[in-house]
Every structure is written in C-alpha cells, then in structure tokens.
Design a protein around this motif. Structure first.
Motif, short mmCIF file in Angstrom:
data_model
loop_
_atom_site.label_atom_id
_atom_site.label_comp_id
_atom_site.label_asym_id
_atom_site.label_seq_id
_atom_site.Cartn_x
_atom_site.Cartn_y
_atom_site.Cartn_z
N SER A 42 0.84 -1.20 0.00
CA SER A 42 0.00 0.00 0.00
C SER A 42 0.87 1.25 0.00
O SER A 42 2.01 1.22 0.46
N PRO A 43 0.34 2.37 -0.52
CA PRO A 43 1.16 3.59 -0.62
C PRO A 43 1.54 4.18 0.73
O PRO A 43 2.41 5.05 0.79
N THR A 44 0.90 3.72 1.81
CA THR A 44 1.21 4.26 3.15
C THR A 44 2.05 3.31 3.98
O THR A 44 2.35 3.62 5.13
N ALA A 45 2.45 2.17 3.42
CA ALA A 45 3.14 1.16 4.22
C ALA A 45 4.47 1.68 4.76
O ALA A 45 4.77 1.54 5.94
N TYR A 88 8.07 3.85 9.04
CA TYR A 88 8.97 4.87 9.58
C TYR A 88 8.37 5.54 10.82
O TYR A 88 9.09 5.86 11.77
N GLU A 89 7.06 5.74 10.81
CA GLU A 89 6.42 6.36 11.97
C GLU A 89 6.52 5.44 13.19
O GLU A 89 6.74 5.91 14.31
N GLN A 90 6.36 4.14 12.99
CA GLN A 90 6.48 3.20 14.09
C GLN A 90 7.90 3.21 14.66
O GLN A 90 8.09 3.23 15.89
N ASP A 91 8.91 3.22 13.78
CA ASP A 91 10.30 3.32 14.25
C ASP A 91 10.52 4.63 15.01
O ASP A 91 11.21 4.66 16.04
N PHE A 92 9.94 5.71 14.48
CA PHE A 92 10.08 7.01 15.14
C PHE A 92 9.49 6.97 16.55
O PHE A 92 10.10 7.46 17.51
N ARG A 93 8.32 6.36 16.71
CA ARG A 93 7.68 6.29 18.02
C ARG A 93 8.49 5.45 19.00
O ARG A 93 8.58 5.77 20.19
N GLN A 94 9.10 4.39 18.51
CA GLN A 94 9.95 3.57 19.38
C GLN A 94 11.16 4.37 19.87
O GLN A 94 11.53 4.29 21.05
N ILE A 95 11.76 5.13 18.96
CA ILE A 95 12.91 5.95 19.34
C ILE A 95 12.49 7.02 20.34
O ILE A 95 13.18 7.27 21.34
N GLU A 123 16.18 11.55 11.28
CA GLU A 123 16.28 10.84 10.00
C GLU A 123 14.94 10.18 9.64
O GLU A 123 14.54 10.17 8.48
N MET A 124 14.26 9.63 10.65
CA MET A 124 12.94 9.03 10.39
C MET A 124 11.94 10.10 9.89
O MET A 124 11.14 9.83 8.99
N ILE A 125 12.04 11.31 10.47
CA ILE A 125 11.18 12.40 10.01
C ILE A 125 11.46 12.70 8.54
O ILE A 125 10.54 12.92 7.73
N SER A 126 12.74 12.73 8.17
CA SER A 126 13.11 13.00 6.77
C SER A 126 12.53 11.93 5.84
O SER A 126 12.01 12.25 4.76
N GLN A 127 12.60 10.66 6.26
CA GLN A 127 12.05 9.59 5.44
C GLN A 127 10.53 9.71 5.33
O GLN A 127 9.95 9.47 4.26
N MET A 128 9.88 10.10 6.42
CA MET A 128 8.42 10.28 6.39
C MET A 128 8.04 11.43 5.45
O MET A 128 7.04 11.35 4.73
N GLU A 129 8.85 12.49 5.42
CA GLU A 129 8.58 13.60 4.50
C GLU A 129 8.70 13.15 3.05
O GLU A 129 7.97 13.64 2.18
N THR A 145 2.59 16.27 14.03
CA THR A 145 2.67 15.87 15.44
C THR A 145 4.04 15.28 15.76
O THR A 145 4.63 15.58 16.81
N ALA A 146 4.55 14.45 14.85
CA ALA A 146 5.87 13.85 15.07
C ALA A 146 6.96 14.93 15.14
O ALA A 146 7.86 14.88 15.98
N LYS A 147 6.88 15.92 14.25
CA LYS A 147 7.85 17.00 14.28
C LYS A 147 7.78 17.78 15.60
O LYS A 147 8.80 18.18 16.16
N GLY A 148 6.55 18.00 16.09
CA GLY A 148 6.39 18.70 17.36
C GLY A 148 7.01 17.93 18.51
O GLY A 148 7.67 18.51 19.38
#
Length: 233
Positions: free
Chosen positions: A4-7, A12-19, A61-67, A87-90
C-alpha cells in the motif's frame, strides 16, 4: 509484504515512536534523578545525554524519510498523514529542547563542582586543581561536540545517498511508465489497423455474396428461357 502507498510511512512512523519512547524514558530518568537528588556522576549523565543525542539524530532521519514517503500518498488520505507528520515534528522539537536544557544543567553543575573542587588552599594558592579540572572539562566538551558533529555528518551523507537512490528509482519508474505508454500507443495503432482491415474484408465478402447471387439469378433465368423455348417451339 504490504504494497500500500502508506506502508513505508507507517513503518517509519512506528520506528520514530519507538525511538521517541526510548528518549522519553532516558530523559524522564534524568529528570527524576534531578528532582529526587539522587547521586549520579556527571559522566554518567553525559553518557546518557550522548545516547539521547544519537537517538534524536535517528528520529530526525525518520522524520526525513516520512517527509519523502508522504509525497506518494494519495490526495484523498494525505491530510491525515500530514497531521501525523506535524505531530511527530512537534514531539521531536520538544525532546530536542528538553535535551538541550539538560545539557545546560549538566554543564552548569560541572562548573559549580569545578569551582568547589578548585578552591585555593594553603598548599595550592592559585588553585591548579580547578584549572586542570576546567581544562579537562573543556577538552571533554570539545571531544563530545566533535563526535556529535561527525555523527551528524555521517547521517547527512547517508541521507544524501538514500535521497539519490530514491531519485534514481523514481527516474527509472518514470522511464518504465513512458515505455509502457509508448507500447500501449503502438498497440492501439495496430488494433486500429486490424479493425480497418477486418471491416474491408467484411465489405468485400458482402460484395462477393451479392455478385454470386446475381450470377445465380441470371443463370436461372437463362435456363428458364432455354427450357421455355424448347418446350413451346
């Protein structure tokens, strides 16, 4: 495998939340030690903050990948993913500020500690211990800054390589799409030609049938005339 286009964005968002959870636990531990007056060495606090700094770089870096990934998400669902990215950036900005504040507290504590340790005595009237401690502290700070700068440069180079690879993949996909479009256009042209040929063949077939029927009618008339002449003459 989820195509899917959001996979990738979700991954990346899941990895970001773990970090972020790991950073939160470390910084909360620092805050509890500070409020509770728990005895903990400055070096241990600096080591914890260095680990936090590295994890903040990973989260960045995860934020950059999400962008990058959000560019390929369909417009119908893109706004909700933009809100999640915001929200992640905040969260990242908030923890960066908290980490910076704790760095300042540690540095201030080191200076106060150095001042107490380096108080001149009768044997050391000019306080050489204080000067040596400050020199060692300054050297450690410089080494820590250099190490973080090198780590940031490494992450920047990795991000640049990943960006170049993504651009190359996009270019290849665009070429494939253009080739597929040319192939479809050629196929449409061939189908149009075949359709025209079939129409011509059908038209000729009907013409041949009309001609054959006319010949048969003429032959029947000729035979009838011949028979009539033989019978009645």
């Amino acid at each position: 495998m989820d195509n899917s286009p959001t996979a990738l964005f979700d991954s990346y968002e899941q990895d970001f939340r773990q970090i972020i959870d790991s950073i939160r636990s470390k910084l909360d531990g620092e805050g509890k030690d500070e409020r509770g007056g728990t005895a903990i060495s400055t070096e241990q606090r600096r080591a914890t903050l260095r680990r936090v700094e590295m994890e903040l770089d990973e989260a960045d870096e995860m934020i950059s990948q999400m962008e990058i990934e959000i560019q390929g998400i369909p417009q119908s669902i893109k706004p909700q993913y933009q809100n999640r990215l915001k929200t992640a950036k905040g969260d990242l900005l908030r923890f960066k500020k908290l980490s910076k504040d704790l760095h300042s507290q540690v540095s201030r504590a080191e200076l106060l500690s150095s001042g107490r340790v380096g108080t001149p005595t009768s044997d050391e009237p000019y306080g050489p211990t204080s000067d040596r401690t400050r020199l060692l502290s300054g050297t450690a700070t410089l080494e820590d800054g250099t190490r973080r700068l090198q780590e940031s440069q490494r992450i920047a180079l990795e991000t640049e390589d990943q960006g170049a690879e993504i651009l190359m993949n996009l270019r290849m996909q665009r070429e494939q799409i253009e080739n597929s479009r040319d192939t479809l256009r050629t196929a449409d042209t061939a189908i149009d030609r075949a359709s025209g040929t079939l129409k011509k063949m059908i038209r000729r077939m009907y013409q041949q049938r009309v001609i054959t029927a006319a010949i048969i009618v003429v032959l029947v008339l000729v035979i009838a005339i011949i028979l009539w002449e033989k019978v009645f003459r």
